[in-house]
Motif scaffolding. Structure first.
Motif, PDB file in Angstrom:
ATOM      1  N   GLU A 152       0.810  -1.215   0.000  1.00 38.29           N
ATOM      2  CA  GLU A 152       0.000   0.000   0.000  1.00 38.29           C
ATOM      3  C   GLU A 152       0.838   1.257   0.000  1.00 38.29           C
ATOM      4  O   GLU A 152       2.037   1.239   0.296  1.00 38.29           O
ATOM      5  N   ASP A 153       0.172   2.381  -0.275  1.00 37.44           N
ATOM      6  CA  ASP A 153       0.788   3.683  -0.093  1.00 37.44           C
ATOM      7  C   ASP A 153       0.240   4.299   1.193  1.00 37.44           C
ATOM      8  O   ASP A 153      -0.429   3.632   1.985  1.00 37.44           O
ATOM      9  N   GLY A 154       0.486   5.589   1.411  1.00 37.67           N
ATOM     10  CA  GLY A 154       0.130   6.211   2.672  1.00 37.67           C
ATOM     11  C   GLY A 154      -1.354   6.417   2.902  1.00 37.67           C
ATOM     12  O   GLY A 154      -1.752   6.745   4.027  1.00 37.67           O
ATOM     13  N   VAL A 155      -2.177   6.244   1.888  1.00 40.53           N
ATOM     14  CA  VAL A 155      -3.621   6.368   2.070  1.00 40.53           C
ATOM     15  C   VAL A 155      -4.310   5.028   1.804  1.00 40.53           C
ATOM     16  O   VAL A 155      -5.491   4.980   1.467  1.00 40.53           O
ATOM     17  N   LYS A 156      -3.564   3.959   1.960  1.00 39.01           N
ATOM     18  CA  LYS A 156      -4.080   2.591   1.858  1.00 39.01           C
ATOM     19  C   LYS A 156      -4.761   2.320   0.524  1.00 39.01           C
ATOM     20  O   LYS A 156      -5.921   1.905   0.450  1.00 39.01           O
ATOM     21  N   THR A 157      -4.018   2.587  -0.554  1.00 40.83           N
ATOM     22  CA  THR A 157      -4.465   2.205  -1.887  1.00 40.83           C
ATOM     23  C   THR A 157      -3.415   1.322  -2.534  1.00 40.83           C
ATOM     24  O   THR A 157      -2.228   1.396  -2.203  1.00 40.83           O
ATOM     25  N   LEU A 158      -3.872   0.475  -3.457  1.00 35.75           N
ATOM     26  CA  LEU A 158      -3.002  -0.381  -4.245  1.00 35.75           C
ATOM     27  C   LEU A 158      -3.051   0.055  -5.702  1.00 35.75           C
ATOM     28  O   LEU A 158      -4.053   0.618  -6.155  1.00 35.75           O
ATOM     29  N   ALA A 159      -1.994  -0.226  -6.430  1.00 35.50           N
ATOM     30  CA  ALA A 159      -1.953   0.115  -7.842  1.00 35.50           C
ATOM     31  C   ALA A 159      -2.937  -0.748  -8.634  1.00 35.50           C
ATOM     32  O   ALA A 159      -3.282  -1.857  -8.224  1.00 35.50           O
ATOM     33  N   ALA A 160      -3.392  -0.224  -9.762  1.00 36.83           N
ATOM     34  CA  ALA A 160      -4.312  -0.963 -10.634  1.00 36.83           C
ATOM     35  C   ALA A 160      -3.498  -1.926 -11.502  1.00 36.83           C
ATOM     36  O   ALA A 160      -3.367  -1.749 -12.719  1.00 36.83           O
ATOM     37  N   GLU A 161      -2.965  -2.953 -10.848  1.00 34.78           N
ATOM     38  CA  GLU A 161      -2.080  -3.899 -11.516  1.00 34.78           C
ATOM     39  C   GLU A 161      -2.423  -5.323 -11.105  1.00 34.78           C
ATOM     40  O   GLU A 161      -3.042  -5.552 -10.056  1.00 34.78           O
ATOM     41  N   ALA A 162      -2.018  -6.276 -11.913  1.00 31.66           N
ATOM     42  CA  ALA A 162      -2.140  -7.698 -11.580  1.00 31.66           C
ATOM     43  C   ALA A 162      -0.896  -8.163 -10.825  1.00 31.66           C
ATOM     44  O   ALA A 162       0.143  -7.500 -10.845  1.00 31.66           O
ATOM     45  N   GLY A 163      -1.020  -9.281 -10.130  1.00 28.25           N
ATOM     46  CA  GLY A 163       0.134  -9.917  -9.503  1.00 28.25           C
ATOM     47  C   GLY A 163       0.585  -9.311  -8.193  1.00 28.25           C
ATOM     48  O   GLY A 163       1.695  -9.598  -7.731  1.00 28.25           O
ATOM     49  N   GLN A 164      -0.246  -8.492  -7.546  1.00 29.58           N
ATOM     50  CA  GLN A 164       0.157  -7.904  -6.268  1.00 29.58           C
ATOM     51  C   GLN A 164      -0.058  -8.902  -5.127  1.00 29.58           C
ATOM     52  O   GLN A 164      -1.045  -9.649  -5.113  1.00 29.58           O
ATOM     53  N   GLN A 165       0.845  -8.897  -4.166  1.00 28.49           N
ATOM     54  CA  GLN A 165       0.857  -9.908  -3.118  1.00 28.49           C
ATOM     55  C   GLN A 165       0.407  -9.340  -1.780  1.00 28.49           C
ATOM     56  O   GLN A 165       0.924  -8.308  -1.328  1.00 28.49           O
ATOM     57  N   ARG A 201      -0.841 -19.253  -1.666  1.00 28.86           N
ATOM     58  CA  ARG A 201       0.227 -20.260  -1.646  1.00 28.86           C
ATOM     59  C   ARG A 201       1.058 -20.110  -0.374  1.00 28.86           C
ATOM     60  O   ARG A 201       1.147 -19.017   0.210  1.00 28.86           O
ATOM     61  N   ASP A 202       1.631 -21.228   0.031  1.00 24.50           N
ATOM     62  CA  ASP A 202       2.533 -21.266   1.176  1.00 24.50           C
ATOM     63  C   ASP A 202       3.958 -21.137   0.644  1.00 24.50           C
ATOM     64  O   ASP A 202       4.483 -22.048   0.002  1.00 24.50           O
ATOM     65  N   ASP A 203       4.576 -19.996   0.895  1.00 26.54           N
ATOM     66  CA  ASP A 203       5.921 -19.718   0.415  1.00 26.54           C
ATOM     67  C   ASP A 203       6.907 -19.915   1.560  1.00 26.54           C
ATOM     68  O   ASP A 203       7.310 -18.975   2.239  1.00 26.54           O
ATOM     69  N   ASP A 204       7.247 -21.205   1.817  1.00 29.23           N
ATOM     70  CA  ASP A 204       8.164 -21.553   2.916  1.00 29.23           C
ATOM     71  C   ASP A 204       7.682 -21.015   4.258  1.00 29.23           C
ATOM     72  O   ASP A 204       8.434 -20.386   5.014  1.00 29.23           O
ATOM     73  N   GLY A 205       6.398 -21.258   4.549  1.00 30.81           N
ATOM     74  CA  GLY A 205       5.829 -20.836   5.820  1.00 30.81           C
ATOM     75  C   GLY A 205       5.259 -19.438   5.824  1.00 30.81           C
ATOM     76  O   GLY A 205       4.695 -19.002   6.829  1.00 30.81           O
ATOM     77  N   ARG A 206       5.388 -18.739   4.728  1.00 31.07           N
ATOM     78  CA  ARG A 206       4.861 -17.367   4.590  1.00 31.07           C
ATOM     79  C   ARG A 206       3.725 -17.428   3.578  1.00 31.07           C
ATOM     80  O   ARG A 206       3.947 -17.640   2.388  1.00 31.07           O
ATOM     81  N   TRP A 207       2.489 -17.234   4.051  1.00 29.91           N
ATOM     82  CA  TRP A 207       1.335 -17.377   3.171  1.00 29.91           C
ATOM     83  C   TRP A 207       1.094 -16.100   2.388  1.00 29.91           C
ATOM     84  O   TRP A 207       1.101 -14.991   2.939  1.00 29.91           O
ATOM     85  N   ILE A 208       0.867 -16.269   1.088  1.00 29.62           N
ATOM     86  CA  ILE A 208       0.698 -15.156   0.159  1.00 29.62           C
ATOM     87  C   ILE A 208      -0.621 -15.320  -0.576  1.00 29.62           C
ATOM     88  O   ILE A 208      -0.993 -16.430  -0.979  1.00 29.62           O
ATOM     89  N   ALA A 209      -1.331 -14.212  -0.768  1.00 31.74           N
ATOM     90  CA  ALA A 209      -2.486 -14.173  -1.661  1.00 31.74           C
ATOM     91  C   ALA A 209      -2.161 -13.202  -2.795  1.00 31.74           C
ATOM     92  O   ALA A 209      -1.622 -12.116  -2.555  1.00 31.74           O
ATOM     93  N   VAL A 210      -2.462 -13.598  -4.026  1.00 29.62           N
ATOM     94  CA  VAL A 210      -2.156 -12.774  -5.200  1.00 29.62           C
ATOM     95  C   VAL A 210      -3.463 -12.235  -5.775  1.00 29.62           C
ATOM     96  O   VAL A 210      -4.374 -13.005  -6.088  1.00 29.62           O
ATOM     97  N   VAL A 211      -3.554 -10.906  -5.917  1.00 29.17           N
ATOM     98  CA  VAL A 211      -4.776 -10.263  -6.412  1.00 29.17           C
ATOM     99  C   VAL A 211      -4.504  -9.587  -7.751  1.00 29.17           C
ATOM    100  O   VAL A 211      -3.375  -9.186  -8.051  1.00 29.17           O
ATOM    101  N   ASP A 212      -5.558  -9.458  -8.534  1.00 26.22           N
ATOM    102  CA  ASP A 212      -5.473  -8.850  -9.865  1.00 26.22           C
ATOM    103  C   ASP A 212      -6.408  -7.641  -9.910  1.00 26.22           C
ATOM    104  O   ASP A 212      -7.622  -7.786  -9.996  1.00 26.22           O
ATOM    105  N   HIS A 213      -5.825  -6.440  -9.856  1.00 25.55           N
ATOM    106  CA  HIS A 213      -6.618  -5.220  -9.935  1.00 25.55           C
ATOM    107  C   HIS A 213      -6.349  -4.454 -11.224  1.00 25.55           C
ATOM    108  O   HIS A 213      -6.572  -3.238 -11.293  1.00 25.55           O
ATOM    109  N   ASP A 214      -5.889  -5.166 -12.228  1.00 26.59           N
ATOM    110  CA  ASP A 214      -5.652  -4.546 -13.522  1.00 26.59           C
ATOM    111  C   ASP A 214      -6.960  -3.967 -14.070  1.00 26.59           C
ATOM    112  O   ASP A 214      -7.983  -4.655 -14.143  1.00 26.59           O
ATOM    113  N   GLY A 215      -6.952  -2.682 -14.424  1.00 27.81           N
ATOM    114  CA  GLY A 215      -8.134  -2.030 -14.967  1.00 27.81           C
ATOM    115  C   GLY A 215      -9.177  -1.645 -13.945  1.00 27.81           C
ATOM    116  O   GLY A 215     -10.292  -1.261 -14.311  1.00 27.81           O
TER     117      GLY A 215
END
Length: 246
Positions: A152-165, A201-215
């Motif tokens: 995130e940035d300082g106002v809790k927004t994410l970029a309009a992109e795919a593949g963010q974790q 996915r479980d990345d060596d004990g670190r769980w990740i979720a991948v989101v797609d906000h493209d467009g």
């Protein structure tokens, strides 16, 4: 939100972040940094009280003013057995081993929403088993709190992109230390009705979720997570407007 009391040597430096990650309930802490008891069973009583807001850096809040509302419900074997019009409560329960479902609702209303633009409503549901233990005065219940870190940035927004974790984790309270996460399911929605499953996915004990906000620039994003630890305890949480897409 509050932090533990600290003192500093003159000339020392410290870096801290506040309101980071998805804001949602967390166990309260003392002013010396000790995590407090959030849920317990004493004889035929089950009680719950926690901080109603928390960030990913260990800060928490019991609520700011009249704009903080919520309630609490307890179900036993699928049947509603107790309700509280507040975010805390004590419920009478039978002795036999049963499956319980504790639901906490927290929200901001009124004028506070002019500045509190994220996590406007949060529904958290815990599932666990409990029974009377004759020789145990207080048994901490297996309650765990989701913590979700964002790119995130300082106002809790994410970029309009795919593949963010998004990084998934859980914290406990003085009565329960969660085991490692064994399963994680995440979904996101722009309207609170249609949900899109995120890859997890479980990345060596670190769980990740991948989101797609493209467009999806300008969209408000609600999140739904379901996490299970190695002890078989589950928490499901739905956060309305967890973040926005810039």
């Amino acid at each position: 939100m509050v932090d533990q009391a600290r003192s500093y040597e003159p000339g020392s430096e410290r870096t801290d972040t506040w309101y980071d990650g998805v804001i949602s309930p967390a166990a309260a802490e003392s002013f010396t940094g000790e995590v407090q008891l959030a849920a317990e069973r004493q004889g035929d009583l089950i009680g719950f009280a926690s901080g109603i807001w928390g960030d990913s850096s260990g800060h928490w809040s019991g609520g700011g003013s009249f704009g903080d509302i919520g309630n609490l419900m307890l179900r036993r074997n699928g049947e509603l057995i107790g309700e509280s019009p507040y975010t805390f409560g004590v419920f009478e329960v039978p002795a036999e081993d049963s499956e319980y479902e504790l639901q906490l609702y927290t929200a901001k209303i009124g004028g506070q929403l002019k500045t509190w633009k994220r996590s406007s409503e949060v529904i958290t549901v815990w599932k666990f088993r409990s029974h009377l233990e004759e020789n145990v005065y207080s048994r901490g219940l297996p309650i765990m709190f989701p913590r979700i870190d964002l790119p995130e940035d300082g106002v809790k927004t994410l970029a309009a992109e795919a593949g963010q974790q998004l990084v998934l984790d859980v914290t406990g309270h003085a009565g329960y230390t969660p085991g490692a996460i064994t399963t994680a399911e995440v979904a996101y929605s722009y309207d609170g009705v249609t949900w899109v499953d995120a890859e997890t996915r479980d990345d060596d004990g670190r769980w990740i979720a991948v989101v797609d906000h493209d467009g999806a620039s300008g969209q408000q994003v609600s999140l739904r997570v379901e996490l299970t630890d190695s002890n078989g305890n589950t928490v499901t949480q739905t956060v309305s407007r967890a973040y926005d897409v810039r």
